[in-house]
Design a protein around this motif. Sequence first.
Motif, short mmCIF file in Angstrom:
data_model
loop_
_atom_site.label_atom_id
_atom_site.label_comp_id
_atom_site.label_asym_id
_atom_site.label_seq_id
_atom_site.Cartn_x
_atom_site.Cartn_y
_atom_site.Cartn_z
N PRO A 62 -2.74 -13.82 -5.94
CA PRO A 62 -2.36 -13.37 -4.60
C PRO A 62 -1.90 -11.91 -4.64
N SER A 63 -2.25 -11.16 -3.62
CA SER A 63 -1.86 -9.75 -3.56
C SER A 63 -1.52 -9.40 -2.12
N GLU A 64 -0.96 -8.21 -1.96
CA GLU A 64 -0.60 -7.73 -0.64
C GLU A 64 -1.22 -6.36 -0.40
N ARG A 65 -1.28 -6.00 0.86
CA ARG A 65 -1.80 -4.69 1.22
C ARG A 65 -0.88 -3.60 0.66
N PHE A 66 -1.47 -2.56 0.06
CA PHE A 66 -0.68 -1.44 -0.44
C PHE A 66 -0.67 -0.33 0.60
N HIS A 67 0.51 0.08 0.99
CA HIS A 67 0.67 1.17 1.96
C HIS A 67 1.38 2.34 1.28
#
Length: 347
Positions: A62-67
Amino acid sequence: MKLATLKDRTRDGMLVVVSRDLTRCVSARPIAATLQAALDDWTHVGPRLADLAHDLELGALPSERFHEHDALSPLPRAYQWLDGSAYVNHVELVRKSRGVAMPESFWTDPLMYQGGSDSFLAPRAPIRMPTEDWGIDLEGEIAVIVDDVPLGATRDEAAAAIRLIMLVNDVSLRNLVMPELAKGFGFLHAKPSSAFSPVAVTPDELGPAWDGGKVSLPLLVTVNGQPFGKADAGVDMTFDFPALVAHAAKSRPLAAGTIVGSGTVSNRDPDGSPGRPVAEGGVGYSCIAEIRTVETIRTGKPSTPFLRYGDTVRISMKDAKGHSIFGAIEQTVSPMTDGGDSGAGNG
């Protein structure tokens, strides 16, 4: 491998591994809570972070959006920040602007100063200054983060200690330089907090652009959206990073997490002249002081002003396919708030 530090409730943020295309990230907290913690035990932690990066690329976790706007400088604070001046063309031009001759030894012995490292700016934090009169300037640079380096390190030992590479905006206050140097004790007020790129990368991420000592790609600088510089960081670099790191370790060991900067990236024209603005077909400049010196040489006085409130600086670098490598430093010069906010840290 690409690493970043995201804002959280702590001073040093949370270490994350970022995808190569800078779109996704995953927390590295189970391995190392912060980048400094990772550097303190890189022999064991580095391979585990690399495995995490591999799984992230495969979409295996699982990963998240990088901002980028959520990123602090990769090291929000560091034990040591040493900035060299590896591009002697820059040194020569800036000294000309001050009416000071350049000794021949500058071609054989690197310049280096120790900057403040306790409050780096986030890459999208404003550059807050109490007055425009200090001559606010950008300085686009490359920097490396090293592992432990022994006192008196050889060039090979210095090269082997380079762990990560990132970009820098080494903010400078030009009108405070001469009064400080006249005291004979170096910079303090003239060098406020610097900012680093959202992402730091391992050297292998640069492929053939990294030769073990230099990054051979253009450093892209814009001011208020207009092209200002695209000097190649691999050209006219008199002292490469192993030379700079070894120089820094001449009389002291360097602790893991020490940052060593290249100084302002600067190219001469092919004919040996100081360089031309981008608008005239040249590669431009990575700081305003250089173009002001060139203008003075040409016309007798500078015409490009230093940064003013509302001006925005952007520093980035792209690979051979045009993809961003480090993300972008993008900062707007702003007056200090009533509360005296410096724009440092969580910015």
